[in-house]
Design a protein around this motif. Structure first.
Motif, PDB file in Angstrom:
ATOM      1  N   VAL A   1     -22.024-180.014   9.211  1.00 53.33           N
ATOM      2  CA  VAL A   1     -21.118-181.058   8.737  1.00 53.33           C
ATOM      3  C   VAL A   1     -20.136-180.432   7.750  1.00 53.33           C
ATOM      4  O   VAL A   1     -20.370-179.349   7.227  1.00 53.33           O
ATOM      5  N   ARG A   2     -19.037-181.119   7.532  1.00 56.45           N
ATOM      6  CA  ARG A   2     -18.063-180.699   6.516  1.00 56.45           C
ATOM      7  C   ARG A   2     -17.454-181.945   5.891  1.00 56.45           C
ATOM      8  O   ARG A   2     -17.549-183.027   6.459  1.00 56.45           O
ATOM      9  N   SER A   3     -16.815-181.792   4.772  1.00 61.32           N
ATOM     10  CA  SER A   3     -16.162-182.910   4.109  1.00 61.32           C
ATOM     11  C   SER A   3     -14.989-183.382   4.947  1.00 61.32           C
ATOM     12  O   SER A   3     -14.299-182.577   5.570  1.00 61.32           O
TER      13      SER A   3
ATOM     14  N   PHE B  95     -29.289-180.781   8.296  1.00 62.04           N
ATOM     15  CA  PHE B  95     -27.838-180.831   8.175  1.00 62.04           C
ATOM     16  C   PHE B  95     -27.453-179.588   7.379  1.00 62.04           C
ATOM     17  O   PHE B  95     -28.114-179.251   6.387  1.00 62.04           O
ATOM     18  N   TYR B  96     -26.388-178.915   7.792  1.00 62.79           N
ATOM     19  CA  TYR B  96     -25.864-177.791   7.026  1.00 62.79           C
ATOM     20  C   TYR B  96     -24.416-178.092   6.702  1.00 62.79           C
ATOM     21  O   TYR B  96     -23.581-178.265   7.599  1.00 62.79           O
ATOM     22  N   ASN B  97     -24.095-178.201   5.413  1.00 63.15           N
ATOM     23  CA  ASN B  97     -22.734-178.472   4.979  1.00 63.15           C
ATOM     24  C   ASN B  97     -21.984-177.144   4.888  1.00 63.15           C
ATOM     25  O   ASN B  97     -22.279-176.322   4.008  1.00 63.15           O
ATOM     26  N   VAL B  98     -21.048-176.930   5.807  1.00 61.29           N
ATOM     27  CA  VAL B  98     -20.342-175.652   5.867  1.00 61.29           C
ATOM     28  C   VAL B  98     -19.406-175.462   4.674  1.00 61.29           C
ATOM     29  O   VAL B  98     -19.066-174.321   4.340  1.00 61.29           O
TER      30      VAL B  98
END
Length: 142
Positions: free
Chosen positions: A138-140, A99-102
């Motif tokens: 993914v993002r908030s 997962f990579y949180n942008v």
């Protein structure tokens, strides 16, 4: 950086691991490897540079990049390219995805057992699959 238990490796242990992968251990390579192998983690070259140089050492950016690229070629770390300007070096070389949180820039492991692929597309003639790397961005929530 990932928050996982750390363990300290001796110069001899790190040197042995480097030699086992065909890498001649120099002091700078040992220092860089000790940082990478202290725990399962994803570090950018800039993060490695910052940690290596925090004790008053002066290791050049070129040395960091050359060493990380060498380690990736030799299978000591896994290079994870999340976008053209952001590369992480993953000390976990087992099969897994991310997962990579942008928003935060954090890269997190996904266990390979949590993501199943039923089949791959037809490969170009004369080729075979060498691996599958999946990055789920993914993002908030707003």
């Amino acid at each position: 950086m990932d928050k996982k238990p750390t363990h300290s490796l001796s110069d001899a242990e790190v040197s042995s691991q480097l030699r086992a992968h065909g890498v001649t251990p120099t002091q700078q390579r040992v220092d860089i490897a000790r940082i990478l192998f202290a725990q399962p983690q994803h570090l950018s070259a800039e993060q490695v540079l910052s940690v290596v140089n925090c004790d008053g050492q002066v290791v050049s950016k070129a040395t960091i990049y050359n060493t990380l690229n060498l380690f990736a070629r030799k299978g000591l770390v896994r290079e994870v390219i999340v976008d053209p300007s952001k590369v992480f070096y993953d000390s976990n070389v087992s099969d897994h995805h991310h997962f990579y949180n942008v928003d935060s820039g954090e890269l997190m492991d996904i266990d390979s057992q949590e993501l199943k692929l039923d089949q791959l597309p037809t490969l170009p003639d004369g080729t075979e699959a060498d691996g599958v790397d999946i990055i789920i961005r993914v993002r908030s929530r707003a």
